[in-house]
Scaffold this active site. Structure first.
Site, short mmCIF file in Angstrom:
data_model
loop_
_atom_site.label_atom_id
_atom_site.label_comp_id
_atom_site.label_asym_id
_atom_site.label_seq_id
_atom_site.Cartn_x
_atom_site.Cartn_y
_atom_site.Cartn_z
CE1 TYR A 37 -3.66 2.52 0.54
CE2 TYR A 37 -2.53 3.18 2.54
CZ TYR A 37 -3.52 3.39 1.60
OH TYR A 37 -4.34 4.48 1.72
CG ASP A 51 -3.15 12.97 4.76
OD1 ASP A 51 -3.17 13.29 3.56
OD2 ASP A 51 -3.80 12.01 5.24
CG ASP A 78 -4.53 7.92 -0.04
OD1 ASP A 78 -5.46 8.42 -0.70
OD2 ASP A 78 -4.25 8.28 1.12
CG ASP A 80 -5.06 12.50 -1.19
OD1 ASP A 80 -5.07 11.60 -0.32
OD2 ASP A 80 -4.18 13.38 -1.23
CG HIS A 105 -8.13 4.58 -1.33
ND1 HIS A 105 -8.20 5.84 -0.79
CD2 HIS A 105 -7.08 3.97 -0.69
CE1 HIS A 105 -7.26 5.99 0.13
NE2 HIS A 105 -6.56 4.88 0.20
CD GLU A 107 -9.71 11.16 0.79
OE1 GLU A 107 -9.71 12.11 1.60
OE2 GLU A 107 -8.83 10.29 0.76
CB CYS A 115 -5.44 12.83 8.46
SG CYS A 115 -5.13 11.20 9.15
NE ARG A 150 -10.58 8.06 3.27
CZ ARG A 150 -9.47 8.60 3.78
NH1 ARG A 150 -8.30 8.09 3.48
NH2 ARG A 150 -9.54 9.64 4.59
CD GLU A 180 -9.81 6.26 7.35
OE1 GLU A 180 -9.82 5.14 7.90
OE2 GLU A 180 -8.79 6.75 6.83
CG ASN A 202 -6.93 2.71 7.69
OD1 ASN A 202 -5.82 2.21 7.91
ND2 ASN A 202 -7.13 4.01 7.69
#
Length: 288
Positions: A37, A51, A78, A80, A105, A107, A115, A150, A180, A202
């Site tokens: 990952y 983040d 990731d 974002d 992914h 989101e 974050c 996500r 998440e 996660n």
């Protein structure tokens, strides 16, 4: 079927530790994990940034390319919020495919994001995220590239809203769902019962989620688990401890038993294979 899709369909949970750099990815493969990952939080942290959506698609894709290059394992990254509007999400998928990634992914936070285990997150309307996902799915050229949705709704709108969002994202074409900041095993179980596609858990440390083992998650019906920041936290703790020792004593002599040896590093880098390949041109000796 790609390694990532086959793993998700195998009935065995896929464990994807976060690799903060290509060398860590090589170690993840050597130890026997099923995938690698690449965390957006880690890419940000290594650049000295929080983040909060400050990294660019170019920076993230290049780190993904560097990591995918050194491992035979599928690498999941990731992405974002897709780095902008739906057209940006489409371009994101194209660039990540070209970089050799196996999936990503996207989101449903607003841009700039936060974050996932922080408070104060804001979400885009469901319809906006559906457009984001449809653009990403429509841009995909490799049918084996896995597009994961996500949702950060658990901490903003509640668990039932997160489930409703996940179902809408599946209808938009998501192959995998990542919710998440679920908090307890019961919440993970409720989500699994409600959503009929592969699910990603996660297990980040020092966050909102109860730390469940891979075996527990597999028994709950989860298909994959990420440990996104673990290697960075381990490394930075060791680095800080060592630097403070050198600052205090003026020498690293008492730290040697905590260091990776030169021979182990050379073994992980496979110096001998490079030496054999290049023997007719240049030769060198590997020794401690």
């Amino acid at each position: 079927m790609s390694g990532l899709r086959a793993g998700l369909a195998s009935g065995r949970i896929q464990r994807w530790p976060g690799a903060m750099n290509p060398l860590v990815a090589k170690l993840i493969q050597e130890i026997g994990f099923e995938g690698v990952y690449v965390s957006g939080a880690v890419v940000s942290a290594e650049l000295g940034l929080p983040d909060i959506g400050l990294t660019t698609l170019t920076e993230v894709a290049e780190r993904g390319r560097q990591i995918a290059r050194v491992t035979d394992l599928p690498v999941f990254i990731d992405a974002d919020t897709g780095f902008g509007e739906p057209l940006n999400a489409a371009r994101t998928v194209r660039l990540l495919e070209e970089a050799g990634l196996a999936g990503c992914h996207l989101e449903d936070q607003v841009n700039p994001k936060r974050c996932g285990h922080l408070d104060g997150k804001s979400l885009v309307p469901v319809e906006d995220m559906v457009r984001r996902l449809r653009a990403a799915v429509g841009a995909r050229r490799d049918p084996d590239f896995v597009i994961c949705a996500r949702t950060d709704a658990r901490g903003v709108e509640g668990l039932d809203a997160a489930i409703d969002r996940a179902k809408a994202y599946v209808d938009a074409g998501a192959d995998l769902i990542f919710t998440e900041a679920l908090e307890t095993a019961a919440e993970f179980a409720k989500f699994r019962a409600a959503v009929d596609v592969p699910l990603l858990a996660n297990m980040t440390e020092i966050g909102k989620s109860e730390l469940l083992s891979a075996g527990q998650l597999e028994s709950l019906g989860y298909n994959a688990v990420i440990y996104p920041v673990t290697t960075l936290r381990l490394a930075m703790h060791a680095i800080e401890t060592g630097l403070r020792e050198i600052d205090r004593t003026g020498t690293q002599s008492e730290l040697l038993d905590r260091m990776q040896t030169r021979s182990r590093l050379y073994d992980l880098l496979d110096y001998r294979a490079y030496n054999a390949f290049d023997a007719d041109i240049f030769n060198f000796t590997v020794s401690e």
